[in-house]
Design an enzyme around this catalytic site. Structure first.
Site, PDB file in Angstrom:
ATOM      1  N   LYS A  39       0.849  -1.196   0.000  1.00 24.67           N
ATOM      2  CA  LYS A  39       0.000   0.000   0.000  1.00 24.67           C
ATOM      3  C   LYS A  39       0.885   1.247   0.000  1.00 24.67           C
ATOM      4  O   LYS A  39       2.094   1.163   0.256  1.00 24.67           O
ATOM      5  CB  LYS A  39      -0.906  -0.016   1.228  1.00 24.67           C
ATOM      6  CG  LYS A  39      -0.154   0.085   2.554  1.00 24.67           C
ATOM      7  CD  LYS A  39      -1.074  -0.156   3.739  1.00 24.67           C
ATOM      8  CE  LYS A  39      -0.286  -0.100   5.044  1.00 24.67           C
ATOM      9  NZ  LYS A  39      -1.086  -0.527   6.199  1.00 24.67           N
ATOM     10  N   ARG A 138     -10.785   0.356  15.201  1.00 24.51           N
ATOM     11  CA  ARG A 138     -10.657   1.005  13.904  1.00 24.51           C
ATOM     12  C   ARG A 138     -11.534   0.205  12.966  1.00 24.51           C
ATOM     13  O   ARG A 138     -12.673  -0.093  13.324  1.00 24.51           O
ATOM     14  CB  ARG A 138      -9.162   1.051  13.523  1.00 24.51           C
ATOM     15  CG  ARG A 138      -8.783   2.174  12.595  1.00 24.51           C
ATOM     16  CD  ARG A 138      -7.308   2.193  12.280  1.00 24.51           C
ATOM     17  NE  ARG A 138      -6.863   0.955  11.628  1.00 24.51           N
ATOM     18  CZ  ARG A 138      -5.646   0.744  11.164  1.00 24.51           C
ATOM     19  NH1 ARG A 138      -4.724   1.680  11.262  1.00 24.51           N
ATOM     20  NH2 ARG A 138      -5.326  -0.401  10.586  1.00 24.51           N
ATOM     21  N   TYR A 270      14.521  31.390   5.844  1.00 21.90           N
ATOM     22  CA  TYR A 270      13.307  32.122   6.240  1.00 21.90           C
ATOM     23  C   TYR A 270      13.277  32.370   7.746  1.00 21.90           C
ATOM     24  O   TYR A 270      13.548  31.466   8.540  1.00 21.90           O
ATOM     25  CB  TYR A 270      12.055  31.308   5.891  1.00 21.90           C
ATOM     26  CG  TYR A 270      11.680  31.338   4.437  1.00 21.90           C
ATOM     27  CD1 TYR A 270      11.370  32.549   3.804  1.00 21.90           C
ATOM     28  CD2 TYR A 270      11.598  30.161   3.707  1.00 21.90           C
ATOM     29  CE1 TYR A 270      10.998  32.566   2.467  1.00 21.90           C
ATOM     30  CE2 TYR A 270      11.227  30.177   2.372  1.00 21.90           C
ATOM     31  CZ  TYR A 270      10.935  31.382   1.752  1.00 21.90           C
ATOM     32  OH  TYR A 270      10.569  31.397   0.439  1.00 21.90           O
ATOM     33  N   MET A 318      10.491  25.020   0.695  1.00 21.00           N
ATOM     34  CA  MET A 318       9.756  24.088  -0.161  1.00 21.00           C
ATOM     35  C   MET A 318      10.700  23.241  -1.027  1.00 21.00           C
ATOM     36  O   MET A 318      10.545  22.027  -1.129  1.00 21.00           O
ATOM     37  CB  MET A 318       8.778  24.857  -1.058  1.00 21.00           C
ATOM     38  CG  MET A 318       7.868  23.953  -1.865  1.00 21.00           C
ATOM     39  SD  MET A 318       6.764  24.882  -2.937  1.00 21.00           S
ATOM     40  CE  MET A 318       5.703  25.687  -1.764  1.00 21.00           C
TER      41      MET A 318
END
Ligand SMILES: *Cc1c(COP(=O)(O)O)cnc(C)c1O
Length: 377
Positions: A39, A138, A270, A318
């Protein structure tokens, strides 16, 4: 070391994935099937490539989270194995389930009825695994054995192939939760068996229950994910010896875009959150939080540069991360540093990074973004 013409890329060792699979196989022995959990794009390693390796190693079962992931594997050419969809299905996914020959985990009595109607409408035999909520709270049904039996009696077209549950605390040896969950699961299995319902496959264990040898939970199948990628979570309390001997299969590297010298007292990044206390050499790495480097690693995390652990300086941007290169004159623009992996004696694995970032290794691996190219060696 292999290099690739990308700013940030991961190298995935097919051979290491294969070795890890063989290790899981040998630990559980010949009578226990290993469903390979691929997955989340095989925990960031690339679901189709990893599945090909596992199929070549003889894997009979793969497991994914969603119908969409299962369809993606089939479309990618994975036809030789069964595919268990652990997250079950929603009504609009029923047709795809049938068309792509996926096997759902079913979490409720109502879904058993839906599947039965689907089997009827499609004229196909649909096998499913019923998931029991044995105490994780769950997915899974909390219905009694009696309620399950009466639903089975009304749903004779869909075929119950497996009974499964999932442990919440398999690494925690200060808690009885796993034993309690197993006892509940076994009580349901026994009651069904007593009424003549004998599912072929019983499975409860994922990596940690395999690694710490909770053998009473291995039954006829285990579901291994993290171990295939080289990890077992650390235990709490008085845990038995680790049975698995698996190693990370993924190395994450990135290129330096610039290297320069800063004077004492200069600010970095930053918000000016880092100030040099002495003259420093810094490197600007072409990868940032958009690639999956946790922002929480700002002023905390490490990378490996020229064979040594070196600090991340200032806030992670980023697309860029600034690192300390004061210890080396060997690196320049275009050279690479290691974000996850080993160089010389220095190593940095997903568990170490997770500790610094305040998360878990699974989260680190799954966060390496789609922008980061996957290269298979
Ligand atoms: C993800 C998952 C697994 C695999 O767990 P690992 O700890 O990665 O081995 C097994 N079963 C279920 C239900 C899961 O969701």
């Amino acid at each position: 070391m292999v290099s690739a013409p990308f700013r940030s890329y991961v190298l995935v060792s097919r051979e290491q994935i294969a070795r890890n699979y063989r290790n899981v196989r040998s630990v559980v022995g010949p009578h226990v099937e290993v469903a390979c959990v691929v997955k989340a794009d095989a925990y960031g390693h690339g679901a189709i490539e990893v599945s090909r390796v596992l199929v070549a190693e003889g894997a009979k079962w793969l497991a994914v989270s969603s119908v969409d992931e299962g369809v993606n594997l089939r479309r990618g050419g994975i036809h030789q194995t069964r595919i268990l969809v652990m997250g079950g299905f929603l009504p609009y996914e029923g047709d795809a389930l049938v068309d792509y020959d996926l096997t759902p985990a079913v979490h409720s009595l109502d879904q058993m009825r839906q599947l039965d109607r689907l089997a009827d409408a499609s004229g196909r035999a649909i096998r499913y695994h019923l998931k029991i909520d044995s105490g994780m709270g769950r997915l899974g049904t909390r219905a009694s054995a009696g309620e399950i039996l009466s639903t089975l009696a009304q749903t004779r077209r869909a075929q119950l192939e497996g009974l499964m549950t999932h442990f919440a605390s398999a690494t925690d040896y200060t808690s009885t939760q796993t034993d309690d969950q197993l006892a509940y699961f076994h009580s349901i299995c026994e009651a069904l068996r007593g009424a003549g319902v004998d599912a072929d496959r019983l499975h409860t264990s994922s990596t940690n229950a395999i690694g710490y040898g909770r053998t009473e939970g291995w039954h006829t199948m285990v579901r291994a994910g993290h171990a295939l990628y080289g990890y077992v979570s650390p235990a709490r309390g008085d845990a038995p010896a680790q049975l698995l001997d698996v190693k990370p299969a993924l190395t994450w590297r990135a290129k330096l875009l610039a290297v320069k010298d800063l004077p004492e007292g200069a600010l970095v990044g930053y918000g000016g959150t880092f100030r040099t206390l002495r003259p420093m050499r810094i490197g600007i790495v072409g990868a940032g939080y958009a690639d999956g480097i946790f922002h929480r690693l700002s002023n905390r995390g490490k990378v490996i540069a020229d064979g040594k652990l070196s600090a991340i300086l200032g806030t992670i941007s980023m697309d860029l991360t600034t690192v300390d290169l004061s210890h080396t004159a060997a690196l320049g623009p275009g050279d690479e540093i290691t974000l996850l992996g080993a160089e010389g004696d220095a190593r940095l694995d997903a568990q170490q990074i997770a500790r610094t970032a305040g998360t878990i290794s699974y989260n680190i691996l799954c966060s390496i973004s789609a922008r980061v190219r996957r290269v298979y060696v």
